[in-house]
Design a protein around this motif. Structure first.
Motif, short mmCIF file in Angstrom:
data_model
loop_
_atom_site.label_atom_id
_atom_site.label_comp_id
_atom_site.label_asym_id
_atom_site.label_seq_id
_atom_site.Cartn_x
_atom_site.Cartn_y
_atom_site.Cartn_z
N ASP A 180 1.67 9.37 -5.61
CA ASP A 180 2.06 10.72 -5.18
C ASP A 180 3.17 11.31 -6.04
O ASP A 180 3.17 12.51 -6.33
CB ASP A 180 2.53 10.71 -3.72
CG ASP A 180 1.41 10.45 -2.72
OD1 ASP A 180 0.21 10.51 -3.11
OD2 ASP A 180 1.73 10.15 -1.54
N TYR B 39 0.84 -1.20 0.00
CA TYR B 39 0.00 0.00 0.00
C TYR B 39 0.88 1.26 0.00
O TYR B 39 0.63 2.19 -0.77
CB TYR B 39 -0.93 0.01 1.22
CG TYR B 39 -1.76 1.27 1.32
CD1 TYR B 39 -2.95 1.40 0.62
CD2 TYR B 39 -1.32 2.34 2.09
CE1 TYR B 39 -3.70 2.57 0.69
CE2 TYR B 39 -2.06 3.51 2.16
CZ TYR B 39 -3.24 3.62 1.46
OH TYR B 39 -3.98 4.78 1.53
N ASP B 40 1.89 1.28 0.86
CA ASP B 40 2.80 2.44 0.92
C ASP B 40 3.52 2.64 -0.41
O ASP B 40 3.72 3.78 -0.85
CB ASP B 40 3.82 2.28 2.04
CG ASP B 40 3.18 2.37 3.43
OD1 ASP B 40 2.11 2.98 3.57
OD2 ASP B 40 3.78 1.80 4.38
N LYS C 288 0.98 4.04 -2.94
CA LYS C 288 0.70 5.44 -2.60
C LYS C 288 1.86 6.33 -3.01
O LYS C 288 1.65 7.41 -3.59
CB LYS C 288 0.43 5.57 -1.10
CG LYS C 288 0.07 7.00 -0.69
CD LYS C 288 -0.46 7.07 0.71
CE LYS C 288 -0.86 8.44 1.16
NZ LYS C 288 -0.62 9.57 0.33
#
Length: 143
Positions: free
Chosen positions: A34, A26-27, A30
Protein backbone atom coordinates in the motif's frame (compact mmCIF):
# COMPACT_ATOMS: atom_id res chain seq x y z
CA UNK A 1 28.99 14.00 0.06
CA UNK A 2 25.62 14.79 1.52
CA UNK A 3 24.73 13.96 5.10
CA UNK A 4 21.85 11.69 6.04
CA UNK A 5 20.02 14.76 7.39
CA UNK A 6 20.28 16.41 3.96
CA UNK A 7 19.09 13.25 2.21
CA UNK A 8 16.12 12.94 4.56
CA UNK A 9 15.16 16.59 4.07
CA UNK A 10 15.20 16.13 0.29
CA UNK A 11 12.79 13.17 0.38
CA UNK A 12 9.28 14.13 -0.74
CA UNK A 13 7.79 11.94 2.00
CA UNK A 14 9.77 11.58 5.22
CA UNK A 15 7.25 9.20 6.82
CA UNK A 16 8.84 6.19 8.47
CA UNK A 17 6.42 3.31 8.08
CA UNK A 18 6.30 1.12 11.17
CA UNK A 19 4.57 -2.00 12.43
CA UNK A 20 4.23 -3.90 15.69
CA UNK A 21 6.07 -7.18 16.22
CA UNK A 22 2.71 -8.80 17.07
CA UNK A 23 1.14 -7.86 13.72
CA UNK A 24 0.84 -10.61 11.13
CA UNK A 25 3.27 -10.89 8.26
CA UNK A 26 0.25 -10.51 5.96
CA UNK A 27 -0.45 -7.07 7.49
CA UNK A 28 3.20 -6.11 7.02
CA UNK A 29 3.27 -7.15 3.37
CA UNK A 30 -0.04 -5.39 2.72
CA UNK A 31 1.26 -2.19 4.32
CA UNK A 32 4.48 -2.36 2.28
CA UNK A 33 2.44 -2.80 -0.91
CA UNK A 34 0.00 0.00 0.00
CA UNK A 35 2.82 2.42 0.85
CA UNK A 36 5.09 1.25 -2.01
CA UNK A 37 8.02 0.59 0.34
CA UNK A 38 10.34 -2.38 0.74
CA UNK A 39 10.73 -2.35 4.52
CA UNK A 40 8.98 -1.46 7.76
CA UNK A 41 10.63 -0.56 11.04
CA UNK A 42 9.29 -2.81 13.79
CA UNK A 43 8.56 -0.79 16.93
CA UNK A 44 7.77 -1.88 20.46
CA UNK A 45 6.47 1.38 21.85
CA UNK A 46 9.17 3.90 20.89
CA UNK A 47 11.96 1.30 20.73
CA UNK A 48 13.21 -0.20 17.46
CA UNK A 49 12.77 -3.96 17.83
CA UNK A 50 13.68 -4.89 14.28
CA UNK A 51 13.18 -4.42 10.57
CA UNK A 52 10.95 -6.47 8.30
CA UNK A 53 11.55 -6.45 4.55
CA UNK A 54 10.19 -7.97 1.38
CA UNK A 55 13.30 -10.15 1.37
CA UNK A 56 12.41 -11.50 4.85
CA UNK A 57 8.95 -12.37 3.56
CA UNK A 58 10.24 -14.10 0.43
CA UNK A 59 12.87 -16.15 2.23
CA UNK A 60 11.21 -16.91 5.55
CA UNK A 61 7.58 -17.29 4.54
CA UNK A 62 7.12 -17.98 0.82
CA UNK A 63 10.09 -20.32 0.40
CA UNK A 64 9.19 -22.16 3.61
CA UNK A 65 5.57 -22.63 2.42
CA UNK A 66 4.19 -20.84 5.48
CA UNK A 67 1.04 -18.72 5.68
CA UNK A 68 1.61 -15.00 6.14
CA UNK A 69 -1.75 -14.72 7.94
CA UNK A 70 -0.57 -17.07 10.72
CA UNK A 71 2.91 -15.73 11.44
CA UNK A 72 3.74 -12.68 13.56
CA UNK A 73 6.24 -10.16 12.24
CA UNK A 74 8.47 -10.95 15.24
CA UNK A 75 9.10 -14.44 13.81
CA UNK A 76 10.66 -13.21 10.55
CA UNK A 77 12.01 -9.73 11.31
CA UNK A 78 15.69 -8.90 11.41
CA UNK A 79 16.51 -8.14 15.03
CA UNK A 80 20.15 -7.07 14.70
CA UNK A 81 19.44 -3.66 13.19
CA UNK A 82 22.30 -1.30 12.41
CA UNK A 83 21.45 2.39 12.33
CA UNK A 84 23.13 5.73 11.69
CA UNK A 85 22.88 9.26 12.97
CA UNK A 86 21.83 12.19 10.77
CA UNK A 87 25.42 13.50 10.62
CA UNK A 88 26.72 10.46 8.72
CA UNK A 89 27.51 10.82 5.01
CA UNK A 90 25.88 8.97 2.14
CA UNK A 91 29.27 7.39 1.43
CA UNK A 92 29.47 5.98 4.97
CA UNK A 93 25.94 4.61 4.67
CA UNK A 94 26.66 2.96 1.33
CA UNK A 95 29.78 1.32 2.76
CA UNK A 96 27.80 0.02 5.76
CA UNK A 97 25.01 -1.31 3.54
CA UNK A 98 27.44 -2.95 1.12
CA UNK A 99 29.53 -4.59 3.84
CA UNK A 100 26.48 -5.94 5.66
CA UNK A 101 24.32 -6.70 2.60
CA UNK A 102 21.15 -4.80 3.49
CA UNK A 103 19.14 -2.09 1.77
CA UNK A 104 17.48 -0.07 4.53
CA UNK A 105 19.04 1.89 7.35
CA UNK A 106 17.11 3.49 10.22
CA UNK A 107 18.26 6.93 11.30
CA UNK A 108 18.37 7.55 15.04
CA UNK A 109 18.96 10.79 16.90
CA UNK A 110 19.17 10.95 20.69
CA UNK A 111 17.71 7.44 20.90
CA UNK A 112 14.69 8.32 18.76
CA UNK A 113 13.83 7.07 15.26
CA UNK A 114 13.89 10.09 12.93
CA UNK A 115 14.06 8.53 9.48
CA UNK A 116 14.89 5.65 7.19
CA UNK A 117 17.23 5.74 4.21
CA UNK A 118 17.26 3.15 1.47
CA UNK A 119 19.96 2.24 -1.00
CA UNK A 120 17.76 3.97 -3.59
CA UNK A 121 17.89 7.24 -1.63
CA UNK A 122 21.68 7.01 -1.53
CA UNK A 123 22.01 6.20 -5.23
CA UNK A 124 19.82 9.22 -6.10
CA UNK A 125 22.13 11.40 -4.02
CA UNK A 126 25.28 10.06 -5.72
CA UNK A 127 23.74 10.59 -9.19
CA UNK A 128 22.79 14.15 -8.25
CA UNK A 129 26.29 14.91 -6.99
CA UNK A 130 27.90 13.40 -10.08
CA UNK A 131 25.59 15.37 -12.37
CA UNK A 132 26.57 18.57 -10.56
CA UNK A 133 30.29 17.73 -10.83
CA UNK A 134 29.98 17.00 -14.55
CA UNK A 135 28.25 20.35 -15.12
CA UNK A 136 30.98 22.15 -13.20
CA UNK A 137 33.71 20.40 -15.20
CA UNK A 138 31.97 21.22 -18.49
CA UNK A 139 31.79 24.90 -17.51
CA UNK A 140 35.46 24.83 -16.53
CA UNK A 141 36.55 23.18 -19.81
CA UNK A 142 34.33 25.47 -21.89
CA UNK A 143 35.97 28.41 -20.19
Amino acid sequence: MATVAQILSSKPDRTVHTISPAATVYDAVKQMADKNVGALVVLEGEKVAGLVTERDYARKVVLMSKSSRDIPVSEIMTTQVLYVGPERTSEECMALMTQNRFRHLPVMEKGKLVGLVSIGDLVKDVISEQRFLIEQLQHYVAG
